[in-house]
Scaffold this active site. Structure first.
Site: not given
Ligand code: 13P
Length: 244
Positions: A95, A163
């Site tokens: 992430h 993302e």
């Protein structure tokens, strides 16, 4: 046959015992389509609690990260072995918040993916560019480098979560064409360079109940990785109860 849609809630460092119980109780009460995989990724200290709360429900447990070694002197880190013992089926890896605040490099991400796969936990691998890269059109080059350096060759199942860093928590989202372009490009890159065919592609970054269905239907993504909206009962309910 309709493909499964993955709704992955990344709760990040949010929720306590009381708010977790309330949210899980709401999620358990929903009658969702069989085509949905409702995956929740709580912070580590909540994992045992959530594991017990979701027993005999359709909710699936995931973790937000793991260390790349199974055990050892790594103060503050969490082992994939415990993640597995607590019945997590998925783990988010790479992430952008891990990359930024914990200085994780592509090589670390690759090692984490390998240890997850070794333990039969499906990695959800995050990639995505900064706003500057989007502006100067170097985003694909950057994402290819991430994929090249993070993804081991010949993996079985792989989930990529696109993302864009600039879309996380900002209310900004790429256009339908932009998401579709990145999806197609990633799949092609992984097929050609890593010989991986079985790829699921999620979008993440300011997903909510207003924009999710358009993104899903028009970009034909396999689901979403959701931060802020996954904490809001009404928002996540509207997504999970939508038209699948
Ligand atoms: P938001 O949905 O809050 O933008 O967060 C996205 C994200 O980082 C999920 O992993």
């Amino acid at each position: 046959m309709p493909q499964n849609t993955l709704i992955v809630s990344n709760w990040k460092m949010n929720l306590n015992l009381i708010s977790t119980k309330k949210l899980i109780s709401k999620l358990k009460s929903l009658k969702t389509s069989k085509n949905i995989k409702n995956i929740v990724c709580p912070q580590y200290l909540l994992i045992p609690y959530v594991r017990d709360l979701i027993k005999s429900s359709q909710i699936i447990l995931g973790a937000q990260d793991c260390h790349f070694e199974e055990k050892g002197s790594f103060t503050g880190d969490s082992s994939i072995l415990l993640i597995k013992e607590y019945s997590c089926k998925y783990v988010i890896i790479g992430h952008s918040e891990r990359r930024e605040y914990h200085k994780e490099k592509n090589l670390d991400v690759k090692k984490k993916i390998k240890i997850a796969v070794k333990n039969n936990i499906i990695p959800i691998v995050c990639v995505g560019e900064s706003f500057l890269m989007r502006q100067n059109k170097s985003y694909l080059k950057f994402i290819y480098k991430q994929l090249d350096e993070c993804i081991p060759k010949k993996m079985g199942k792989l989930i990529i979560a696109y993302e864009p860093i600039w879309a996380i928590g900002t209310g900004l989202i790429p256009t339908i064409d932009d998401i579709t372009e990145v999806k197609e490009s990633c799949k092609k890159f992984l097929k050609t360079n890593k010989k991986i065919d079985d790829i699921k592609f999620l979008y993440g970054g300011s997903v909510n109940s207003q924009n999710f269905f358009e993104i899903r239907n028009k970009c034909k993504v396999d689901g979403a990785l959701i931060g802020g909206a996954s904490l809001l009962e009404q928002e996540i309910t509207n997504i999970l109860k939508g038209d699948f």
